[in-house]
Design an enzyme around this catalytic site. Structure first.
Site: not given
Length: 502
Positions: A81, A156, A180
């Site tokens: 990420k 997210s 997330s």
């Protein structure tokens, strides 16, 4: 020939370490898969083919020379990420503010992955500064759900979950501030774990909400997540919030759980996390999952956690307050985007114009909300009160765990919604994290494991499993037992090439 992109991380590790295949072959197969499908999915913001292949060759050289693998996942590639710093590779956090920023250091998670011989394929897309539930808030465009490319992959960390569901990577790292990791896992049919707060280092994780942010593993199986958890977890003196205790025995728990016996374990169904407002197909899948846990020998009881109903409200005061403080560092003075730097504008004006140009609408909304909540005359009424609610939620958890070993709920109230459907309705967007937020507020461990496909629309549904702080191994025992009994989910995903969206 076996399609290497369809194997689990554990299977790939076994083949690499026994020299049936090379890490370079495995890594190249996944890079080829990214090249073939990511224009459609947009899981990645940056692909580091050269770096990944170099790391793979280093593993192969060690193994070919008779050396032992440096970790159980040595040679197995991963998607990272884009909120964790990577020395010499862009770290944008999905924001124009950090576009093209090259950090001078690795996050601890990044460093541990490199030391474990894990090739990093690249950096995945995300809601800007991890603020969102759909990955639509990325400044670089939305990621699409591989199950239906008209729908979101959650957020997210939608890029990490989508990379798994699209078979672009066998493993990924996400971060979880209010859901997330788990919410994207739920809507993409993958596994996502939020470890105990402090169980994985936050050093080098670009902060959104420091008392809530937690990095964790994303995978397609519970065992794969456990293997990754053990690689990245553990105490880090560079993180003052890091827990100085050994990583719970999560791999052993996953292997034992896969034997399918939950006798002696008590599961609590949280009364407040289901019912009105939940999609019927989500509820029916959850009820079937609870029945399956019972059939595996677990005792199932209903538990009330009355303050969970206030979790969403408390979260959206605490997280924006911390965000308004953390994001003050992006002032256009030291690094990042700078506009109007023409000698005609003063420093304060350059700061203001740069932040206006660099931050998206959701980030601005949360900064303003948090700044207001922390302002003179309102601090006690808003931020202070939210922290009191947080304490009550932690007490609800503590009381529940006196009766049960784990708690369960749906991971999210609905399946993946359509891209654009909620962008103009922040409250509807925020409700996607209704079930996941309490565990963040309390700092407890939680996992989402696929519970099948919804009867409503044929899209993935997740079962959330929650455990006390530092009892992460319970997640893996229950998750693996349930996964084995349930059977595979991702084998029913529509193939990306040549298949129109639903």
């Amino acid at each position: 020939m076996t399609d290497l992109t369809r194997l689990t991380a554990a299977e790939l590790a076994d083949k690499i370490h026994t020299r049936e295949v090379s890490s370079e072959e495995v890594t190249r197969a996944h890079l080829d898969r990214v090249a073939a499908v990511d224009d459609d999915v947009h899981a990645f913001l940056h692909v580091d083919a050269d770096g990944a292949l170099a790391a793979a060759r280093a593993v192969d050289t060690t193994l070919d020379g008779g050396g032992a693998p440096v970790s159980p996942l040595a040679g197995v590639p991963l998607a990272l990420k884009d909120v964790l710093t990577t020395r010499g590779l862009p770290t944008t956090c999905g924001s124009r503010t950090l576009e093209n920023w090259l950090p001078p250091y690795d996050a601890t998670v990044t460093r541990r992955l490199r030391e474990a011989g894990v090739p990093v394929l690249g950096k995945t897309n995300m809601d800007e500064f991890a603020m969102g539930s759909s990955t639509e808030n990325s400044a670089f465009g939305p990621t699409r759900n591989p199950w239906d490319r008209d729908r979101v992959p959650g957020g997210s960390g939608g890029g990490s979950s989508a990379s798994l569901a699209a078979f672009e990577a066998p493993l990924a790292i996400g971060t979880d501030t209010g859901g997330s990791i788990r919410q994207p896992a739920s809507v993409t049919g993958t596994v996502g774990v939020k470890p105990t707060y402090g169980g994985v280092s936050r050093y080098g994780l670009v902060a959104f909400s420091s008392s809530l942010d937690q990095a964790g593993p994303c995978a397609r199986t519970v065992l794969d997540a456990a293997l990754l958890h053990e690689v990245v977890g553990g105490h880090d003196p560079l993180d003052s919030t890091s827990v100085d205790t050994p990583v719970p025995p999560v791999v052993r728990a996953a292997r034992e759980g896969a034997e399918g016996d939950l006798s002696g374990l008590t599961v609590g169904v949280v009364r407040e996390l289901s019912g009105e407002g939940y999609q019927p197909g989500v509820l029916s899948s959850f009820e079937a999952a609870v029945d399956r846990l019972r059939s595996l020998g677990a005792e199932v009881v209903e538990v009330s956690c009355p303050h969970f109903t206030h979790g969403l409200s408390a979260y959206y005061l605490i997280a924006p307050s911390e965000c308004s403080s953390n994001l003050a560092r992006f002032d256009a003075m030291r690094y990042g985007l700078r506009v109007a730097d023409d000698g005609e504008h003063g420093a304060e004006e350059v700061m203001s114009l740069s932040r206006e140009a660099g931050f998206g609408a959701e980030v601005k909304r949360r900064i303003m909300l948090g700044t207001y909540a922390l302002s003179s005359g309102y601090y006690d009424a808003y931020y202070g009160s939210a922290q009191k609610v947080r304490t009550l939620i932690a007490r609800d958890f503590a009381a529940a765990y006196e009766r049960v070993d784990v708690l369960v709920s749906p991971t999210t109230p609905t399946t993946a919604f359509r891209i654009g459907e909620r962008v103009d309705d922040p409250m509807a967007m925020y409700l996607a994290d209704l079930c996941t937020i309490p565990a963040n507020l309390a700092g407890n461990a939680a996992m989402s494991v696929p519970s099948g496909l919804s009867d409503d629309d044929g899209l993935p549904v997740g079962l959330q499993i929650m455990a006390p702080a530092l009892a992460d191994d319970r997640l893996y025992r229950v998750g693996a037992a349930y996964e084995t009994a349930r059977g595979p989910v991702l084998d029913r995903i529509p193939e990306l090439e040549g298949v129109a969206s639903r």
